[in-house]
Motif scaffolding. Structure first.
Motif, PDB file in Angstrom:
ATOM      1  N   MET A   1      -0.176 -14.366  24.793  1.00 41.17           N
ATOM      2  CA  MET A   1      -1.193 -13.778  25.659  1.00 41.17           C
ATOM      3  C   MET A   1      -1.738 -12.500  25.045  1.00 41.17           C
ATOM      4  O   MET A   1      -0.980 -11.628  24.632  1.00 41.17           O
ATOM      5  N   LYS A   2      -3.060 -12.415  24.959  1.00 44.11           N
ATOM      6  CA  LYS A   2      -3.745 -11.161  24.653  1.00 44.11           C
ATOM      7  C   LYS A   2      -4.993 -11.118  25.523  1.00 44.11           C
ATOM      8  O   LYS A   2      -5.839 -11.997  25.455  1.00 44.11           O
ATOM      9  N   PHE A   3      -5.077 -10.082  26.355  1.00 45.43           N
ATOM     10  CA  PHE A   3      -6.217  -9.952  27.255  1.00 45.43           C
ATOM     11  C   PHE A   3      -6.812  -8.564  27.117  1.00 45.43           C
ATOM     12  O   PHE A   3      -6.091  -7.567  27.034  1.00 45.43           O
ATOM     13  N   ALA A  17      -0.570  -4.616  35.937  1.00 45.58           N
ATOM     14  CA  ALA A  17       0.256  -4.888  37.119  1.00 45.58           C
ATOM     15  C   ALA A  17      -0.072  -6.303  37.575  1.00 45.58           C
ATOM     16  O   ALA A  17      -1.253  -6.657  37.690  1.00 45.58           O
ATOM     17  N   VAL A  18       0.940  -7.117  37.839  1.00 47.94           N
ATOM     18  CA  VAL A  18       0.739  -8.546  38.102  1.00 47.94           C
ATOM     19  C   VAL A  18       1.452  -8.951  39.383  1.00 47.94           C
ATOM     20  O   VAL A  18       2.598  -8.544  39.629  1.00 47.94           O
ATOM     21  N   VAL A  19       0.768  -9.771  40.194  1.00 54.56           N
ATOM     22  CA  VAL A  19       1.396 -10.396  41.362  1.00 54.56           C
ATOM     23  C   VAL A  19       1.003 -11.871  41.391  1.00 54.56           C
ATOM     24  O   VAL A  19      -0.003 -12.279  40.792  1.00 54.56           O
ATOM     25  N   ARG A  20       1.820 -12.671  42.074  1.00 52.92           N
ATOM     26  CA  ARG A  20       1.419 -14.038  42.410  1.00 52.92           C
ATOM     27  C   ARG A  20       1.037 -14.024  43.877  1.00 52.92           C
ATOM     28  O   ARG A  20       1.817 -13.608  44.742  1.00 52.92           O
ATOM     29  N   TYR A  21      -0.172 -14.514  44.170  1.00 55.24           N
ATOM     30  CA  TYR A  21      -0.701 -14.370  45.522  1.00 55.24           C
ATOM     31  C   TYR A  21      -1.680 -15.491  45.817  1.00 55.24           C
ATOM     32  O   TYR A  21      -2.601 -15.751  45.030  1.00 55.24           O
ATOM     33  N   GLN A  22      -1.440 -16.195  46.915  1.00 50.83           N
ATOM     34  CA  GLN A  22      -2.317 -17.271  47.377  1.00 50.83           C
ATOM     35  C   GLN A  22      -2.600 -18.275  46.271  1.00 50.83           C
ATOM     36  O   GLN A  22      -3.735 -18.698  46.043  1.00 50.83           O
ATOM     37  N   ARG A  24      -2.323 -18.125  42.929  1.00 44.99           N
ATOM     38  CA  ARG A  24      -2.793 -17.716  41.603  1.00 44.99           C
ATOM     39  C   ARG A  24      -2.127 -16.412  41.206  1.00 44.99           C
ATOM     40  O   ARG A  24      -1.547 -15.717  42.032  1.00 44.99           O
ATOM     41  N   TYR A  25      -2.206 -16.121  39.937  1.00 44.98           N
ATOM     42  CA  TYR A  25      -1.724 -14.843  39.433  1.00 44.98           C
ATOM     43  C   TYR A  25      -2.891 -13.867  39.381  1.00 44.98           C
ATOM     44  O   TYR A  25      -3.996 -14.225  38.962  1.00 44.98           O
ATOM     45  N   LEU A  26      -2.640 -12.640  39.804  1.00 41.10           N
ATOM     46  CA  LEU A  26      -3.652 -11.596  39.761  1.00 41.10           C
ATOM     47  C   LEU A  26      -3.156 -10.452  38.887  1.00 41.10           C
ATOM     48  O   LEU A  26      -2.005 -10.017  39.015  1.00 41.10           O
ATOM     49  N   LEU A  27      -4.006  -9.998  38.021  1.00 39.20           N
ATOM     50  CA  LEU A  27      -3.714  -8.905  37.101  1.00 39.20           C
ATOM     51  C   LEU A  27      -4.630  -7.735  37.416  1.00 39.20           C
ATOM     52  O   LEU A  27      -5.861  -7.876  37.429  1.00 39.20           O
ATOM     53  N   TYR A  28      -4.025  -6.584  37.690  1.00 41.07           N
ATOM     54  CA  TYR A  28      -4.768  -5.345  37.906  1.00 41.07           C
ATOM     55  C   TYR A  28      -4.511  -4.444  36.697  1.00 41.07           C
ATOM     56  O   TYR A  28      -3.379  -4.357  36.222  1.00 41.07           O
ATOM     57  N   TYR A  29      -5.540  -3.775  36.229  1.00 38.72           N
ATOM     58  CA  TYR A  29      -5.403  -3.023  34.985  1.00 38.72           C
ATOM     59  C   TYR A  29      -6.441  -1.908  34.930  1.00 38.72           C
ATOM     60  O   TYR A  29      -7.439  -1.915  35.668  1.00 38.72           O
ATOM     61  N   GLU A  45      -7.716 -13.010  36.966  1.00 36.74           N
ATOM     62  CA  GLU A  45      -6.886 -14.057  37.560  1.00 36.74           C
ATOM     63  C   GLU A  45      -6.467 -15.063  36.506  1.00 36.74           C
ATOM     64  O   GLU A  45      -7.117 -15.208  35.459  1.00 36.74           O
ATOM     65  N   SER A  46      -5.377 -15.793  36.814  1.00 35.77           N
ATOM     66  CA  SER A  46      -4.851 -16.802  35.910  1.00 35.77           C
ATOM     67  C   SER A  46      -4.101 -17.843  36.719  1.00 35.77           C
ATOM     68  O   SER A  46      -3.616 -17.565  37.821  1.00 35.77           O
ATOM     69  N   THR A  47      -3.972 -19.018  36.151  1.00 38.45           N
ATOM     70  CA  THR A  47      -3.137 -20.061  36.756  1.00 38.45           C
ATOM     71  C   THR A  47      -1.878 -20.311  35.945  1.00 38.45           C
ATOM     72  O   THR A  47      -1.004 -21.065  36.376  1.00 38.45           O
ATOM     73  N   ASP A  48      -1.768 -19.691  34.766  1.00 35.17           N
ATOM     74  CA  ASP A  48      -0.648 -19.997  33.871  1.00 35.17           C
ATOM     75  C   ASP A  48       0.002 -18.778  33.215  1.00 35.17           C
ATOM     76  O   ASP A  48       0.879 -18.931  32.360  1.00 35.17           O
TER      77      ASP A  48
END
Length: 296
Positions: A1-3, A17-22, A24-29, A45-48
Motif C-alpha cells: 500500500m502507498k497512498f 487514522a483508519v476505522v472500519r465503518y458501515q 468499508r474502511y475509512l482513512l482520515y489523514y 475509502e477502501s474495501t481491501d
C-alpha cells in the motif's frame, strides 16, 4: 500500500487514522497546505485496506480552525465515528478538537472546540497528535505536547466519561508530568503520535521517535494502567527504509488498526525526499506472547 493525496498535484498525505465503518474502511489523514495555505483533513475509502480513493474532506468551519486542522485520530463509538484532531498554526495554542459523524464523511463539530489542552508547568500548553481508546469505562486521550521552552516533544494523557459529549468540561488530565519523553538516542528530542491498542488487559503505545526526517522511526511501550509506561524495545520496531527505498527519510506517525478478523496493522507515513512528498503505508503486526513484531 502507498497512498497520497493528489488534490494539489503533489503526492502528500500524513498522519493516518483508519476505522472500519458501515462495510468499508475509512482513512482520515492530513493533506498538505497547497490549496489555500492551510493544512486540512482528507477522507479516503477502501474495501481491501490496499487500494484507497479520496472521497472528501473535513471542512474548516470554526473560528479555532481558521489557520488549519490536521493529525486526526478516529474511533467508532456507539455506531458513530468520532474524530479527534488538532488545530494548526497557533503553535503553543494549538489544541485538540472533536467531531462526530453518522456516515463517516459528514461531521458535526463539538461546539466546545477546542476540547482539550494541557495544564501544568511541565508543558507549554500545546496539545497535538491525539489518539483515543476505551479503558476502565473511560475514553483515554493521548496527546503530544512540549516542554515549557517548546524544545522537547513528549506524551500526556487525559480521560473523559464514555457517556459524555467529550466537550471541554468532560476531560480530566491524568498526569502532572510527561508519561513518556525521549530518552534513547534514536528518539532525538521528540516522542509524538501515540498509536494506542489494548490487548489481553495491557495497553500498548506505538509512538514516533525523533522529529520528521531525522529520521522519525516507530517504537513501542507497554503499560498496565495507562499512565506508567515502559519501553518494549531499545531500537525502533519499524525503522526508516534503506537507502534508495520509498521511506528512506522516515517511517513515522503511526496509527494502530485492528480489523474485524483480529489481524492488526500499523499505518504510518514515509518519504524519501525529506518531506517534499509524503505517502501512507501499512505493515501487519503479529504477536508472540504479548510482544509485537512485524509480519514479513
Amino acid at each position: 500500500m502507498k497512498f497520497a493525496d493528489l488534490t494539489a498535484g503533489i503526492p502528500y498525505a500524513k498522519d493516518p487514522a483508519v476505522v472500519r465503518y458501515q462495510g468499508r474502511y475509512l482513512l482520515y489523514y492530513s493533506r498538505g497546505p497547497f490549496i489555500d495555505g492551510r493544512w486540512g483533513i482528507g477522507i479516503a475509502e477502501s474495501t481491501d485496506l490496499e487500494n484507497w480513493a479520496k472521497i472528501g474532506e473535513v471542512p474548516i468551519e470554526q473560528a479555532c480552525e481558521a489557520k488549519g486542522i490536521c493529525a486526526p485520530g478516529a474511533i467508532v463509538l456507539q455506531e458513530r465515528v468520532h474524530l479527534f484532531y488538532q488545530t494548526y498554526g497557533n503553535f503553543p495554542k494549538d489544541a485538540i478538537c472533536h467531531a462526530v459523524s453518522e456516515d463517516g464523511q459528514t461531521f458535526t463539530k463539538n461546539q466546545a472546540n477546542p476540547i482539550f489542552a494541557p495544564s501544568g508547568d511541565w508543558n507549554n500548553g500545546r496539545a497535538i497528535d491525539a489518539d483515543v481508546l476505551v479503558h476502565d469505562h473511560q475514553l483515554w486521550l493521548y496527546f503530544a505536547t512540549r516542554d515549557p521552552k517548546g524544545d522537547i516533544q513528549m506524551q500526556g494523557v487525559a480521560t473523559a466519561p464514555l457517556e459524555s459529549d467529550y466537550g471541554r468540561d468532560s476531560w480530566t488530565q491524568r498526569c502532572t508530568e510527561s508519561i513518556l519523553k525521549p530518552e534513547l538516542d534514536w528518539e532525538g528530542k521528540c516522542i509524538e503520535a501515540a498509536a494506542m491498542h489494548k490487548r489481553d488487559g495491557k495497553l500498548y503505545m506505538f509512538y514516533a521517535g525523533a522529529y520528521n526526517n531525522e529520521p522519525q522511526q516507530i517504537g513501542c511501550a507497554i503499560s498496565q494502567d495507562g499512565i506508567r509506561w515502559e519501553r518494549m524495545f531499545q531500537q525502533p520496531l519499524l525503522p526508516s527504509g534503506q537507502p534508495g527505498s520509498w521511506n528512506e527519510s522516515e517511517s513515522g506517525h503511526p496509527f494502530f488498526f485492528e480489523d474485524e478478523d483480529g489481524r492488526t496493522y500499523l499505518f504510518f507515513q514515509g518519504n524519501n525526499d525529506r518531506g517534499k512528498t509524503w505517502y501512507l503505508s501499512k505493515v501487519e503486526i503479529g504477536w508472540a506472547e504479548g510482544i509485537p513484531y512485524l509480519v514479513e
